[in-house]
Write an enzyme that holds these catalytic residues in place. Sequence first.
Site, PDB file in Angstrom:
ATOM      1  N   GLU A   1       5.362  -5.815 -58.949  1.00  0.00           N
ATOM      2  CA  GLU A   1       4.590  -6.698 -59.842  1.00  0.00           C
ATOM      3  C   GLU A   1       3.196  -6.117 -60.094  1.00  0.00           C
ATOM      4  OE1 GLU A   1       4.851 -10.876 -58.692  1.00  0.00           O
ATOM      5  OE2 GLU A   1       7.010 -10.859 -59.083  1.00  0.00           O
TER       6      GLU A   1
ATOM      7  N   GLU B   1      14.147  -9.728 -57.840  1.00  0.00           N
ATOM      8  CA  GLU B   1      13.713 -11.059 -57.367  1.00  0.00           C
ATOM      9  C   GLU B   1      14.297 -12.109 -58.302  1.00  0.00           C
ATOM     10  OE1 GLU B   1       9.583 -11.639 -56.257  1.00  0.00           O
ATOM     11  OE2 GLU B   1       9.438  -9.557 -55.575  1.00  0.00           O
TER      12      GLU B   1
END
Length: 500
Positions: A173, A304
């Site tokens: 991220e 995820e």
Amino acid sequence: MKRLVINAIEKKSKINKELYGHFSEHLGRCIYEGLYVGEDSDIPNVNGMRSDVVEALKAIKIPVLRWPGGCFADEYHWKDGIGPKSSRKKMINTHWGGVTEDNSFGTHEFMELVSQLGCEAYINMNVGSGSVQEMSEWVEYLTFGGLSPMAKLREQNGRKDPWDVKYIGVGNENWGCGGNMTPEHYANEYRRYATYCRNYTDKKLYKIVCGPNVDDYDWTRGVMKTVAPLLKTDSGRDLVQGISLHHYTFPGGWDNKGKALTFTEDEYYETISRTYYMEELITRHSHIISEYDPKGLMGLIVDEWGTWYQVEEGTNPGFLYQQNTIRDAIVAGVNLNIFNQHSDRVKMANIAQMVNVLQSVILTEGPKMVKTPTYYVFDLYKDHMEAELLGSFLENETIGPEKWQIPMLSHSASMDKEGSITVTLVNASAGKSESIRILPVEYKASSVKGRILSGDLHDHNSFENPDVVSAKEFTDFTQDSEGITVNLPAGSVLCLRLSK
Ligand code: AHR
């Protein structure tokens, strides 16, 4: 009655076992308590790993485990987690509750866990606050078998042989917690970091570039534009094999998340509708990836996914501990069918997270352990791993309140090496059962076996009542010379195994 036609001679793409992968972060009670209790614990363990949890995970054949984060990865300095435990540096886990991380679970412990589970290791490296040198030394420490400073250090710490590490994530991220970078800046950094992430064995590392958050198509485009030129040469292709995608299901939205155990029918449909968004995300990101990688060299790695609710009352808000119901099983069943159906591009997916965090397959409390409804979905779907996706067509209908309309049924079908067919079906309706006529083409099944997960959408397993929900034998079907007719109850996940 709906029809499901399955073409046994239309093999579309291999369903990588890694589509059934998991994620474990230094977050709340996932690593500590959930997986690792230490060798001196009263809880039965092998080298510190909880035996009950390891056994349960082995039973669903978990194929790959991602570690150490998540957001934690870009703050993790691996050298703090090796050597004698008493002298390991303590740090603040700033992302997750501000608690002290004592680094007692580090590289050796993770590789021990992976070896007990018999799965592949996926290690996420630190780009946000690390350095190229730190990362390249970690890869050397993990995988180099000759004479070198890091191999010597590993040996001093009790491990002579290198480990087998297949997957490397270069940052996590990085559009957010991993450094708040722009796609072009990150992608250039990626090229530099990946260069020094060396292949020390014939088994080349599978390197994963940080992809988008949900529908950030600009990020995908920006990253692909910068990394895709690498795909033109053999040496460049060694630098990038996958791009990640993160998408969580937040009923109520990020700022107003609902609860895990109490929800209305509308909230239920909202949850499933937000889950189905995965289909659009994979399709649209895949189109962008294909513009830059028309040969399909790069995998989409959904590392995820899962539900994200309010934490359970009385628990640390930074620990993301939540319960899990039949609703979560429906979410898992729908997502896993989507991954199977897109297995031409989706090469790995990792549910967040394995134990005690978000949509877990296992919950623990002291010495107690429960398997969640989501656990049983992984159990039902496990025969899809490494099988070939089959071409199929399912009649369907749209249901739910106007704002949160969803397809009632979700499915996928695959054939394994022995020629058996696995069909997984989800009836996402809150109240309507459905008959499905399954018509295999070019296939005569001499044996049909089924297992099902069903119940009230709110049903769940607790430490007091651990066996409310589990997969049961399914017998509500008939077979004739043309096919099989099943009656699928509302809110259920079914697995049928057809053998010749
Ligand atoms: O899984 C919890 C967190 O969600 C991860 O650390 C991060 O990558 C994502 O935002």
